[in-house]
Design an enzyme around this catalytic site. Structure first.
Site, mmCIF file in Angstrom:
data_model
loop_
_atom_site.group_PDB
_atom_site.id
_atom_site.type_symbol
_atom_site.label_atom_id
_atom_site.label_comp_id
_atom_site.label_asym_id
_atom_site.label_seq_id
_atom_site.Cartn_x
_atom_site.Cartn_y
_atom_site.Cartn_z
ATOM 1 N N GLY A 88 17.767 -48.805 -37.984
ATOM 2 C CA GLY A 88 18.637 -49.187 -39.031
ATOM 3 C C GLY A 88 20.127 -49.483 -38.469
ATOM 4 N N GLU A 98 36.715 -25.039 -44.717
ATOM 5 C CA GLU A 98 37.445 -25.716 -46.109
ATOM 6 C C GLU A 98 36.885 -24.876 -47.368
ATOM 7 O OE1 GLU A 98 35.608 -29.702 -45.463
ATOM 8 O OE2 GLU A 98 33.690 -29.244 -46.761
ATOM 9 N N HIS A 114 33.023 -33.549 -49.977
ATOM 10 C CA HIS A 114 32.021 -32.963 -49.515
ATOM 11 C C HIS A 114 31.012 -32.378 -50.526
ATOM 12 C CE1 HIS A 114 33.806 -32.552 -45.259
ATOM 13 N NE2 HIS A 114 32.970 -33.539 -45.259
#
Lengths: 289, 398
Positions: free
Chosen positions: A18, A209, A247
């Protein structure tokens, strides 16, 4: 010394034919990583930029004795790629792919439990042991061999702190991106434990986070087990609750998941918490001198 | 992805979950027409918006008179409903759900979601239904019971027994027990097959005639799995989403609108969040979260400028790019081309770091554009706050 990977690590790249897989396999080789094989079903027998390509992981591992897999397979097929890697006998799987369905990862995680196979990611920049092996998509040149271990849920924010550590002259031992998804492989505690045992690592920078409670578990570990200093930053003090910040895992859905709460817990566990991400490196210098 | 209550109930009903007889309508006439087909001692008229807290905000009406259903629907349709989850601007009510009421004997709480610590599905149950579970977790944590499911063996009978005991259902007779076990199985099957990330039934009621009914239902689906569920994707309601966020997603940008005045454009989600935090630390307020992705090409930068400038509150823009694999001088070229074409009229601060950062900064300096270029993160954040709010506010050093 370092953790998890070094110059003798032999890597298979799943999805090497890829665009992303091919490009980053090249970058990893340039850094000095032993990329020994690629796997793309249906493309066996070909070469990708000089690297032999196999149809299956089983063949690739048998022929090359690879012990680690680096995955760039598209999200809908990625769980299958992880299962295949685990079945092939590699001991470490680094999954870069973003957007794998959570239920897929729930099943993958359960399946890997107790097998001794370690998973880093998904949705992460990968892992680098500075000067030895780069198994991921991070820019190699910003790193400098040194004294500090880095663990992070984020990509570019990790590069930010790596650059600071390089500028400070401290450098890094190993940097591990554990990824931004709600369910994944290695967590903060796993990697903190490895750094605590690594004689070359003198201190650890941990970048967390909002969302989940992995940082709270890390705080418990730091309090009970860590002798080495930990400098921590938690992103998302300005993030509104209930909103997903890029995210998949960066969302506050319950108690204890905000940046402020995590910073507080880490502080009381003895971590050196910074509220300015531009000062993570400088803080580590203070702590280590 | 969120769906409306009526959609959640339709989906769950297909999996064998009992829900009240109901229909979503968009007009008074349709409400009256539907009510004529119902036969109940009490009727519920419920505003359909993607936010919790509707009851307290006046978005749920009950009546014993069938002829009042139409007028109640009219009073809700078109209104701006403000709940503790909508923000002060509220949400416009475009549909109402008309339902038959039920005779309630007991109200319970039941939900199913992914526990991130164990990486397993978990049922959460509480014998007190109809309350805010977050609130309950603070005031009465002992009333909340969790049952973790091993995904390799799936839901087992003992999970059901544990949940029943925790909610006191074991004393309510075999019919309730059987229905409850069936309900758990149906919810688990729905959750795993449809890639839900949360199913919440609050309240789950036991009726006077010993039936278990999902009186309210909230379902959230995993965005990453929508591609394999065309039927779920069809339920997306763009009216419930921020227009700029829809626009951004078309360009592959990840954007979340906030209330401040400083627009941010950043590559990478973690760095984007930290950039917002830095703006706040420097004394400003971020207008948004915006991740342009790893590449940050001229095209994505252009699309990002366009979206930032559509937010009328934006008084300055902070571009923060850490060029890793992508070289900074190329990113600088993209920013210059985009800013020229877009006629950006607010001050821009560009912080470039990483590969060839200095060359990138020089290009920006020579561009003739009214922008400030820097390679230092903290300096960049302070500059944009200063340029936006005037020199009066001084950021505090951490």
């Amino acid at each position: 010394m370092s953790i998890l990977v070094n110059k003798s690590t032999k890597v298979v790249v799943q999805g090497i034919t890829g665009k992303e897989g091919g490009f980053h396999a090249g970058q990893c080789r340039e850094y000095g990583t032993q990329i020994v094989a690629g796997v793309t079903p249906g493309k066996g027998g070909k070469k990708a930029d000089g690297v032999p390509v196999f149809d299956t992981m089983q063949e690739a591992v048998k022929e090359t004795k690879a012990d680690t897999s680096l995955i760039f397979v598209p999200a809908p097929f990625c769980a299958d790629a992880i299962y295949e890697a685990a079945a092939s006998g590699v001991k470490l799987i680094v999954c870069i792919t973003e957007g794998i369905p959570v239920i897929d990862m729930v099943k993958v995680k359960r399946s890997l439990a107790g097998t001794g196979v370690r998973l880093i990611g998904p949705n992460c920049p990968g892992i680098i042991t500075v000067g030895e092996a780069k198994i991921g998509i991070m820019p190699g040149f910003i790193h400098k061999k040194g004294r500090v271990g880095v663990i992070s849920r984020s990509g570019t924010l990790t590069y930010e702190v790596v650059k600071q550590l390089t500028d400070e002259g401290l450098g890094q031992t190993t940097c591990v991106g554990i990824g931004g998804d709600p369910v994944g492989g290695l967590n903060f505690v796993d990697v903190l434990d490895l750094f605590e045992q690594d004689p070359k690592t003198e201190g650890v920078i941990m970048i967390g986070e909002i969302g989940g409670d992995a940082e709270v578990q890390a705080a418990n570990f730091i309090k009970k087990k860590m002798k080495k200093p930990v400098v921590a930053f938690i992103a998302g003090i300005t993030a509104p609750p209930g909103r997903r910040m890029g995210h998949a895992g960066a969302i506050v859905t319950g108690g204890g998941e905000t940046a402020a709460e995590k910073m507080k817990v880490l502080k009381s566990a003895g971590a050196h918490v910074v509220d300015n991400p531009a000062q993570m490196g400088a803080r580590m210098t203070e702590v280590l001198t | 992805m969120n769906v409306h209550e009526f959609q959640a109930k339709q989906l769950l009903a297909r999996y064998g979950v009992a829900v009240p007889k109901g229909k979503a309508v968009t007009s008074e006439a349709a409400a009256t027409k539907w009510a004529a087909q119902l036969d109940s001692s009490i009727y519920a008229v419920k505003a359909q918006i993607h936010a919790g807290g509707r009851g307290l905000a006046g978005g749920v009406k009950l009546t014993k008179k069938r002829k009042e259903v139409g007028p109640l629907a009219k009073s809700l349709l078109g209104m701006n409903l403000v709940t503790h989850q909508t923000g002060p601007e509220g949400r416009k009510v475009r549909k109402v759900l008309i339902e038959e009421g039920v005779a309630i004997k007991k109200e319970l709480y039941l939900s199913l979601l992914i526990d991130r610590r164990t990486g397993r599905p978990v049922f959460i149950a509480c014998p007190e239904g109809g309350m805010d579970i977050e609130e309950l977790a603070k005031t009465k944590p002992q009333a909340i019971h969790k049952e973790y499911i091993d995904p390799s063996s799936g839901l087992q009978a003992f999970h059901g027994r544990n949940l029943m005991l925790s909610m006191g259902l074991h004393v309510m007779g075999p019919q309730v027990a059987k229905s409850f076990m069936g309900l758990l199985g149906n919810l688990y099957r729905f959750f795993m097959e449809k890639d839900a990330s949360q199913v919440e039934i609050n309240p789950l009621v036991i009726t006077e005639d010993q039936k278990l009914i999902a009186l309210d239902a909230k379902v959230i689906f995993d965005d990453s799995a929508l591609a394999r569920h065309a039927d779920v994707l069809k339920l997306r309601d763009l009216n419930e989403e921020e227009k700029l966020e829809i626009e951004a997603s078309k360009h592959g940008l990840n954007y979340v609108k906030l209330d401040g005045t400083i627009g941010c454009m950043v590559n990478g989600a973690g760095l984007a969040m930290s950039t917002m935090d830095l703006i706040k630390l420097a004394g400003g307020e971020p207008a948004n979260f915006l991740d342009v992705g790893g590449g940050a090409s001229e095209e994505t930068v252009k699309a990002a400028f366009k979206i930032l400038l559509k937010d009328k509150k934006v008084k300055g823009i902070f571009v923060n790019i850490f060029g890793g694999i992508v070289r900074c001088e190329r990113i600088a070229g993209g920013i210059i081309a985009a800013a020229k074409e877009m006629h950006v009229r607010v001050p821009i601060v560009v912080r470039l770091q990483g590969t060839n950062a200095e060359q990138g900064r020089e290009l920006l300096d020579k561009s003739g554009l009214k922008l400030k270029a820097t390679t230092d993160l903290w300096e960049g954040a302070q500059s944009v706050v200063e340029l936006t709010s005037g020199p009066t506010k001084k950021g505090r050093a951490a």
